[in-house]
Design an enzyme around this catalytic site. Structure first.
Site, PDB file in Angstrom:
ATOM      1  N   ASN A   9       1.094  -0.889  -0.051  1.00 60.48           N
ATOM      2  CA  ASN A   9       0.269   0.165   0.545  1.00 60.48           C
ATOM      3  C   ASN A   9       0.925   1.307   0.425  1.00 60.48           C
ATOM      4  O   ASN A   9       1.361   1.641   0.964  1.00 60.48           O
ATOM      5  CB  ASN A   9      -0.899   0.489   1.534  1.00 60.48           C
ATOM      6  CG  ASN A   9      -1.984   0.951   1.000  1.00 60.48           C
ATOM      7  OD1 ASN A   9      -1.679   2.240   0.307  1.00 60.48           O
ATOM      8  ND2 ASN A   9      -2.547   1.405   2.822  1.00 60.48           N
ATOM      9  N   TRP A  10       1.561   1.533  -1.274  1.00 59.66           N
ATOM     10  CA  TRP A  10       2.072   3.103  -1.182  1.00 59.66           C
ATOM     11  C   TRP A  10       1.231   4.239  -0.370  1.00 59.66           C
ATOM     12  O   TRP A  10       2.287   5.421  -0.384  1.00 59.66           O
ATOM     13  CB  TRP A  10       1.978   2.864  -2.792  1.00 59.66           C
ATOM     14  CG  TRP A  10       3.247   1.997  -3.275  1.00 59.66           C
ATOM     15  CD1 TRP A  10       4.269   0.947  -3.075  1.00 59.66           C
ATOM     16  CD2 TRP A  10       3.705   2.644  -4.825  1.00 59.66           C
ATOM     17  NE1 TRP A  10       5.037   0.281  -3.806  1.00 59.66           N
ATOM     18  CE2 TRP A  10       4.686   0.659  -4.885  1.00 59.66           C
ATOM     19  CE3 TRP A  10       3.573   2.869  -5.824  1.00 59.66           C
ATOM     20  CZ2 TRP A  10       5.534   0.749  -5.963  1.00 59.66           C
ATOM     21  CZ3 TRP A  10       4.144   2.607  -6.717  1.00 59.66           C
ATOM     22  CH2 TRP A  10       4.900   1.690  -6.691  1.00 59.66           C
ATOM     23  N   LYS A  11       0.521   4.536  -0.691  1.00 60.41           N
ATOM     24  CA  LYS A  11      -0.030   5.056  -0.070  1.00 60.41           C
ATOM     25  C   LYS A  11      -0.060   6.501  -0.792  1.00 60.41           C
ATOM     26  O   LYS A  11      -0.262   6.307  -2.817  1.00 60.41           O
ATOM     27  CB  LYS A  11       0.045   5.569   1.198  1.00 60.41           C
ATOM     28  CG  LYS A  11      -0.048   4.613   2.991  1.00 60.41           C
ATOM     29  CD  LYS A  11       0.003   4.855   3.578  1.00 60.41           C
ATOM     30  CE  LYS A  11      -0.100   3.602   4.803  1.00 60.41           C
ATOM     31  NZ  LYS A  11      -0.328   3.626   6.449  1.00 60.41           N
ATOM     32  N   HIS A  91      -9.174   1.137   4.403  1.00 62.28           N
ATOM     33  CA  HIS A  91      -8.351   1.474   5.415  1.00 62.28           C
ATOM     34  C   HIS A  91      -8.711   2.980   6.414  1.00 62.28           C
ATOM     35  O   HIS A  91      -9.678   3.481   6.309  1.00 62.28           O
ATOM     36  CB  HIS A  91      -7.587   2.290   4.731  1.00 62.28           C
ATOM     37  CG  HIS A  91      -6.259   2.134   4.784  1.00 62.28           C
ATOM     38  ND1 HIS A  91      -5.594   3.227   5.564  1.00 62.28           N
ATOM     39  CD2 HIS A  91      -4.898   1.514   4.781  1.00 62.28           C
ATOM     40  CE1 HIS A  91      -3.889   3.049   6.502  1.00 62.28           C
ATOM     41  NE2 HIS A  91      -4.384   2.087   5.820  1.00 62.28           N
ATOM     42  N   GLU A  93      -7.216   5.390   7.328  1.00 63.81           N
ATOM     43  CA  GLU A  93      -7.218   6.152   7.203  1.00 63.81           C
ATOM     44  C   GLU A  93      -7.655   7.341   6.087  1.00 63.81           C
ATOM     45  O   GLU A  93      -8.683   8.144   6.500  1.00 63.81           O
ATOM     46  CB  GLU A  93      -5.731   6.523   6.288  1.00 63.81           C
ATOM     47  CG  GLU A  93      -4.194   6.565   7.439  1.00 63.81           C
ATOM     48  CD  GLU A  93      -3.300   5.638   6.154  1.00 63.81           C
ATOM     49  OE1 GLU A  93      -3.371   5.869   4.851  1.00 63.81           O
ATOM     50  OE2 GLU A  93      -2.210   5.358   7.186  1.00 63.81           O
ATOM     51  N   GLU A 161      -6.059  -4.574  10.422  1.00 63.34           N
ATOM     52  CA  GLU A 161      -4.703  -3.405  10.452  1.00 63.34           C
ATOM     53  C   GLU A 161      -5.170  -2.840  11.762  1.00 63.34           C
ATOM     54  O   GLU A 161      -5.785  -1.474  12.011  1.00 63.34           O
ATOM     55  CB  GLU A 161      -5.106  -2.110   9.158  1.00 63.34           C
ATOM     56  CG  GLU A 161      -4.498  -3.121   8.011  1.00 63.34           C
ATOM     57  CD  GLU A 161      -4.073  -2.078   6.945  1.00 63.34           C
ATOM     58  OE1 GLU A 161      -2.956  -2.494   6.444  1.00 63.34           O
ATOM     59  OE2 GLU A 161      -4.178  -1.470   6.860  1.00 63.34           O
ATOM     60  N   GLY A 167       1.637   2.890  10.606  1.00 54.27           N
ATOM     61  CA  GLY A 167       2.977   3.499  10.688  1.00 54.27           C
ATOM     62  C   GLY A 167       3.332   3.757  11.557  1.00 54.27           C
ATOM     63  O   GLY A 167       4.162   5.499  12.034  1.00 54.27           O
ATOM     64  N   SER A 206       2.941  -1.360  10.688  1.00 58.64           N
ATOM     65  CA  SER A 206       4.149  -1.795  10.746  1.00 58.64           C
ATOM     66  C   SER A 206       5.246  -2.841  10.595  1.00 58.64           C
ATOM     67  O   SER A 206       5.651  -3.450  11.378  1.00 58.64           O
ATOM     68  CB  SER A 206       4.515  -0.972  12.317  1.00 58.64           C
ATOM     69  OG  SER A 206       4.198   0.453  12.082  1.00 58.64           O
ATOM     70  N   GLY A 227       2.916  -0.939   4.603  1.00 60.41           N
ATOM     71  CA  GLY A 227       2.681   0.238   3.648  1.00 60.41           C
ATOM     72  C   GLY A 227       4.233   1.600   3.573  1.00 60.41           C
ATOM     73  O   GLY A 227       4.201   1.041   2.751  1.00 60.41           O
ATOM     74  N   GLY A 228       4.786   1.274   4.658  1.00 62.99           N
ATOM     75  CA  GLY A 228       5.923   1.466   5.284  1.00 62.99           C
ATOM     76  C   GLY A 228       6.923   1.011   4.036  1.00 62.99           C
ATOM     77  O   GLY A 228       7.734   1.395   3.422  1.00 62.99           O
TER      78      GLY A 228
HETATM   79  P1  PGA Z   1       2.557   0.617   7.701  1.00 64.24           P
HETATM   80  O1  PGA Z   1       0.609   0.886   7.156  1.00 64.24           O
HETATM   81  O2  PGA Z   1       3.286  -0.574   7.359  1.00 64.24           O
HETATM   82  O3  PGA Z   1       3.315   1.607   7.353  1.00 64.24           O
HETATM   83  O4  PGA Z   1       2.250   0.579   9.612  1.00 64.24           O
HETATM   84  C1  PGA Z   1       0.338  -0.461   6.508  1.00 64.24           C
HETATM   85  C2  PGA Z   1      -1.166   0.021   6.383  1.00 64.24           C
HETATM   86  O5  PGA Z   1      -1.098   1.445   5.979  1.00 64.24           O
HETATM   87  O6  PGA Z   1      -1.947  -0.023   5.647  1.00 64.24           O
END
Ligand code: PGA
Length: 246
Positions: A9-11, A91, A93, A161, A167, A206, A227-228
């Site tokens: 998930n590059w966001k 998600h 977010e 999640e 994050g 994470s 994500g990250g």
């Molecule tokens: P993260 O994000 O790996 O940076 O914690 C995961 C996500 O939001 O899908």
């Protein structure tokens, strides 16, 4: 059994030049991976990625309407039209920053299924909800809203999640995550036992090369939503390599 899946998930990150370098590094090593991988990226880069990546491409969001006067929205049919196969829905977010509701998320999942796309349904509790013992109540409520309108066999994956782990560098322990995954699978089984056994339930929050293998060793953790760490192709590849074929 079921597919193991590792999804990036590059966001809201990337550029054409950075993405091209990512794809080159990834494609060179992708044939050695035993788990299936997907990259979810911002809308504007999806066509490029469909044309260059050796694996499936996904979007990070989709409209909850079919077509028409919805300025700025992108429909499931449009995503299918350019070769996208998966889409992240719900998600945290999107739920927190953009006010997405359980019902709105369910509607988006239904639109995706109608367009033959695979929804990656995200569920997760906040730290306050976990501390007050509401984790199961929250994630099952989020799942139930979707199961009212979409058959479990049409879900591409569920991603658990925990909001407090996204994050932040904090990760649920493998045992904490496994307990929630088992509850999610049991709820899906109440609706469709066969689909519950084949549905991939991913952990996100994470995940890093250093903690991936212990998470993926749990019986109900079928991969991850990353994500990250997915912004670096080598870290993403290491995480995918830690995911066993089942
Ligand atoms: P993260 O994000 O790996 O940076 O914690 C995961 C996500 O939001 O899908």
């Amino acid at each position: 059994m079921r597919d193991t899946l590792v999804i990036a998930n590059w966001k809201m990150n990337g550029s054409r030049a950075d993405n091209a370098r990512w794809v080159e590094t990834f494609n060179a090593k992708a044939p050695s991976l035993s788990s299936r991988c997907v990259v979810c990226a911002p809308f504007v880069y999806l066509s490029d990625l469909v044309n260059t990546l050796s694996i499936d491409v996904g979007a990070e969001n989709v409209a909850d309407e079919v077509q028409g006067a919805y300025t700025g929205e992108v429909s499931a049919e449009m995503l299918a039209d350019i070769g996208v196969k998966w889409t992240i829905v719900g998600h945290s977010e999107r739920r927190t920053l953009y006010g997405e509701t359980d019902e709105g998320v369910a509607k988006k999942c239904a639109r995706l299924v109608s367009a033959n796309l695979r929804p990656i349904l995200c569920v997760g509790e906040t730290l306050e909800e976990r501390k007050s013992g509401k984790t199961a109540e929250v994630v099952l409520r989020q799942l139930d809203a979707v199961l009212k309108v979409v058959s479990p066999k049409d879900l591409g994956a569920i991603a658990y999640e925990p909001v407090w782990a996204i994050g932040t560098g904090l990760t649920a322990t493998p045992e904490e995550a496994q307990a929630v995954h088992a509850q999610l699978r049991a709820r899906v089984a109440e609706v469709d036992d066969v689909a519950a056994q084949t549905l991939s339930i991913l952990y996100g929050g994470s995940v890093k090369p250093a903690n991936a293998a212990t998470l993926f060793a749990m019986p109900d953790i079928d991969g991850g939503l990353i994500g990250g760490a997915a912004l670096n192709p080598n870290d993403f590849l290491s995480i995918a390599q830690a995911c066993p074929a089942r």
